[in-house]
Write a protein that holds these residues in place. Sequence first.
Motif, PDB file in Angstrom:
ATOM      1  N   LYS A  17       0.833  -1.198   0.000  1.00  0.00           N
ATOM      2  CA  LYS A  17       0.000   0.000   0.000  1.00  0.00           C
ATOM      3  C   LYS A  17       0.868   1.248   0.000  1.00  0.00           C
ATOM      4  CE  LYS A  17      -4.230   1.770   0.602  1.00  0.00           C
ATOM      5  NZ  LYS A  17      -5.375   1.486  -0.237  1.00  0.00           N
ATOM      6  N   GLN A  18       1.952   1.210   0.787  1.00  0.00           N
ATOM      7  CA  GLN A  18       2.814   2.372   0.890  1.00  0.00           C
ATOM      8  C   GLN A  18       3.507   2.653  -0.439  1.00  0.00           C
ATOM      9  OE1 GLN A  18       3.116   4.394   3.425  1.00  0.00           O
ATOM     10  NE2 GLN A  18       4.645   5.675   2.438  1.00  0.00           N
ATOM     11  N   THR A  46      -1.278  10.428   3.779  1.00  0.00           N
ATOM     12  CA  THR A  46      -1.185   9.058   3.284  1.00  0.00           C
ATOM     13  C   THR A  46      -1.885   8.933   1.933  1.00  0.00           C
ATOM     14  OG1 THR A  46      -3.237   8.348   4.369  1.00  0.00           O
ATOM     15  CG2 THR A  46      -1.181   8.174   5.640  1.00  0.00           C
ATOM     16  N   TYR A  47      -1.509   7.897   1.230  1.00  0.00           N
ATOM     17  CA  TYR A  47      -2.156   7.617  -0.052  1.00  0.00           C
ATOM     18  C   TYR A  47      -3.651   7.378   0.148  1.00  0.00           C
ATOM     19  CZ  TYR A  47      -3.426   5.052  -4.274  1.00  0.00           C
ATOM     20  OH  TYR A  47      -4.057   4.629  -5.414  1.00  0.00           O
ATOM     21  N   LYS A  48      -3.996   6.679   1.222  1.00  0.00           N
ATOM     22  CA  LYS A  48      -5.402   6.385   1.516  1.00  0.00           C
ATOM     23  C   LYS A  48      -6.197   7.673   1.714  1.00  0.00           C
ATOM     24  CE  LYS A  48      -8.345   3.833   4.756  1.00  0.00           C
ATOM     25  NZ  LYS A  48      -8.363   2.961   5.970  1.00  0.00           N
ATOM     26  N   SER A  49      -5.625   8.642   2.428  1.00  0.00           N
ATOM     27  CA  SER A  49      -6.315   9.915   2.662  1.00  0.00           C
ATOM     28  C   SER A  49      -6.479  10.695   1.359  1.00  0.00           C
ATOM     29  CB  SER A  49      -5.542  10.756   3.680  1.00  0.00           C
ATOM     30  OG  SER A  49      -5.529  10.132   4.943  1.00  0.00           O
ATOM     31  N   SER A  99      -9.208   9.149  -0.634  1.00  0.00           N
ATOM     32  CA  SER A  99     -10.492   9.477  -0.004  1.00  0.00           C
ATOM     33  C   SER A  99     -10.966  10.868  -0.426  1.00  0.00           C
ATOM     34  CB  SER A  99     -10.360   9.396   1.516  1.00  0.00           C
ATOM     35  OG  SER A  99     -11.573   9.746   2.148  1.00  0.00           O
ATOM     36  N   ASP A 126      -7.352   1.874  -8.409  1.00  0.00           N
ATOM     37  CA  ASP A 126      -8.068   2.842  -7.575  1.00  0.00           C
ATOM     38  C   ASP A 126      -8.729   3.922  -8.428  1.00  0.00           C
ATOM     39  OD1 ASP A 126      -7.592   1.645  -5.165  1.00  0.00           O
ATOM     40  OD2 ASP A 126      -5.841   2.855  -4.669  1.00  0.00           O
ATOM     41  N   SER A 158       2.474   1.837  -3.387  1.00  0.00           N
ATOM     42  CA  SER A 158       1.480   2.269  -4.360  1.00  0.00           C
ATOM     43  C   SER A 158       1.935   2.018  -5.791  1.00  0.00           C
ATOM     44  CB  SER A 158       1.175   3.761  -4.166  1.00  0.00           C
ATOM     45  OG  SER A 158       0.693   4.000  -2.883  1.00  0.00           O
TER      46      SER A 158
END
Length: 253
Positions: A35-36, A233-236, A239, A46, A38
């Motif tokens: 995930k980190q 973060t990539y997730k943020s 989002s 995504d 990416s």
Amino acid sequence: MFEQLVLRLIHCILSFGVFVKQCTSYFIHFGLVFKQKSSVDFIKADARQINKLPVHIGIVVLEEKLSYTDIANIIIWSLALGISCISVYDVNGEFKRNHAVLKEVVAKKQKEILHDESTKYSICLHTNNQTDLYLENGYSNNCKIDIQLVGPEDGRRELVRLAQNLSREVATHQRKLEDITIQHIDNILQGTNKLPDPDLIIRFGTVDSLLGFLPWQIRLTEILMHQTHDGLTYKSFISLLHSYGDTNQKFGR
């Protein structure tokens, strides 16, 4: 004999439990690392899940501490997602002034995140209507992103200068008043780069303002807020893009 059998059974159960725990930890760790990093395939997957991607993102950093690494992450993630343009703004114009530092960090992150595919992507860095194009290993295809570094002089101050110049030209009969149209002003403010207006602004910081970021170009821009860009973060980031993609914009007539 029976007691030894029970003890062996307990030992086997405990050993199996330790094995399962170690395997679980390994896969969780592997997932977090993946995930980190990416990878490009992961990011493209995504992108397909987002209802609509912005063509041009404005990154407005209203914080005292600036993180070149985190801005570089945003640039490379956006590049892999298929976003075409990013404008980066801070109220003191430090990113623009230190564009050579940002360029170096972006090049490093390009290799770290995109790995072997980094040579397939090109990045154009724009400052003061000048283009600094650099390509990894001299190879380029259609995967490109334009980065516009913006300072306070490019926003409200630029509008004031433009109004003064146009007024002077009309007063000295160098230009007719009816020639000054919205399209004419758009063309002047776009400069030589001809980048589209931002679809989305992500504002980092607690200040409830954009503090002079390109006021003319953001008439129809969606604005989202995030507390800080430091450690984003990539997730943020994804989002935030989902929030934009789910927005129903009504422009009126």
